[in-house]
Design a protein around this motif. Sequence first.
Motif, PDB file in Angstrom:
ATOM      1  N   THR A 142      -3.393   8.738  13.266  1.00  0.00           N
ATOM      2  CA  THR A 142      -2.505   9.890  13.422  1.00  0.00           C
ATOM      3  C   THR A 142      -2.863  10.760  14.628  1.00  0.00           C
ATOM      4  O   THR A 142      -2.135  11.697  14.936  1.00  0.00           O
ATOM      5  N   GLU A 144       2.714   4.667   0.230  1.00  0.00           N
ATOM      6  CA  GLU A 144       2.449   5.951   0.893  1.00  0.00           C
ATOM      7  C   GLU A 144       1.046   6.017   1.492  1.00  0.00           C
ATOM      8  O   GLU A 144       0.840   6.651   2.523  1.00  0.00           O
ATOM      9  N   GLN A 145       0.084   5.371   0.847  1.00  0.00           N
ATOM     10  CA  GLN A 145      -1.283   5.396   1.366  1.00  0.00           C
ATOM     11  C   GLN A 145      -1.327   4.809   2.777  1.00  0.00           C
ATOM     12  O   GLN A 145      -1.947   5.375   3.675  1.00  0.00           O
ATOM     13  N   PHE A 146      -0.671   3.682   2.977  1.00  0.00           N
ATOM     14  CA  PHE A 146      -0.606   3.063   4.309  1.00  0.00           C
ATOM     15  C   PHE A 146       0.156   3.962   5.276  1.00  0.00           C
ATOM     16  O   PHE A 146      -0.318   4.238   6.380  1.00  0.00           O
ATOM     17  N   HIS A 165       0.794  -1.230   0.000  1.00  0.00           N
ATOM     18  CA  HIS A 165       0.000   0.000   0.000  1.00  0.00           C
ATOM     19  C   HIS A 165       0.827   1.282   0.000  1.00  0.00           C
ATOM     20  O   HIS A 165       0.262   2.369  -0.132  1.00  0.00           O
ATOM     21  N   SER A 171      -8.322   8.428  15.054  1.00  0.00           N
ATOM     22  CA  SER A 171      -7.550   8.036  13.872  1.00  0.00           C
ATOM     23  C   SER A 171      -6.137   7.644  14.303  1.00  0.00           C
ATOM     24  O   SER A 171      -5.673   8.013  15.382  1.00  0.00           O
ATOM     25  N   GLU A 211       0.801   7.181   5.273  1.00  0.00           N
ATOM     26  CA  GLU A 211       0.137   8.440   5.613  1.00  0.00           C
ATOM     27  C   GLU A 211      -1.152   8.234   6.398  1.00  0.00           C
ATOM     28  O   GLU A 211      -1.594   9.134   7.111  1.00  0.00           O
ATOM     29  N   ARG A 212      -1.752   7.067   6.285  1.00  0.00           N
ATOM     30  CA  ARG A 212      -2.960   6.771   7.061  1.00  0.00           C
ATOM     31  C   ARG A 212      -2.613   6.460   8.516  1.00  0.00           C
ATOM     32  O   ARG A 212      -3.347   6.815   9.432  1.00  0.00           O
TER      33      ARG A 212
END
Length: 125
Positions: free
Chosen positions: A74, A25-27, A23, A72, A29-30
């Motif tokens: 983050t 960058e999607q993973f 995944h 979330s 950054e999530r």
Amino acid sequence: MAIVAVGTEIVQCARIAQMIQQHGEQFLERVFTAAEIDHCAQRPDATGHFSRRWAAKQAVFKALRCHRRGVSWTDIEIATHPSEGPTIELHGIAADLAEEAEIDAIHLSLGGCRTQAIAYVVLCD
């Protein structure tokens, strides 16, 4: 100061490596803040660092009992301070939940080896 809750997590580093490969960058950054990504990506054992931070976040989720409360990934940040080592900084809903629970201190211990990462979190009032 009394212990209010504890959380622990162990993860296979290969699992996190697979998520990053599949995944990208999607993973990243999530799950991780920009500061966490920068910190881990600069390390020779980036996968180990990402894995330990993932385990720490999971341990916080467990200690705060907030998996289904809108927190979330983050909202939970594993910050690194040269003189202190890794610490937990809460943002957003996670910070609100900790304040409601009157959490005054969060203690973190990280560990691991080539194949596994572990985190232990203690919440105190």
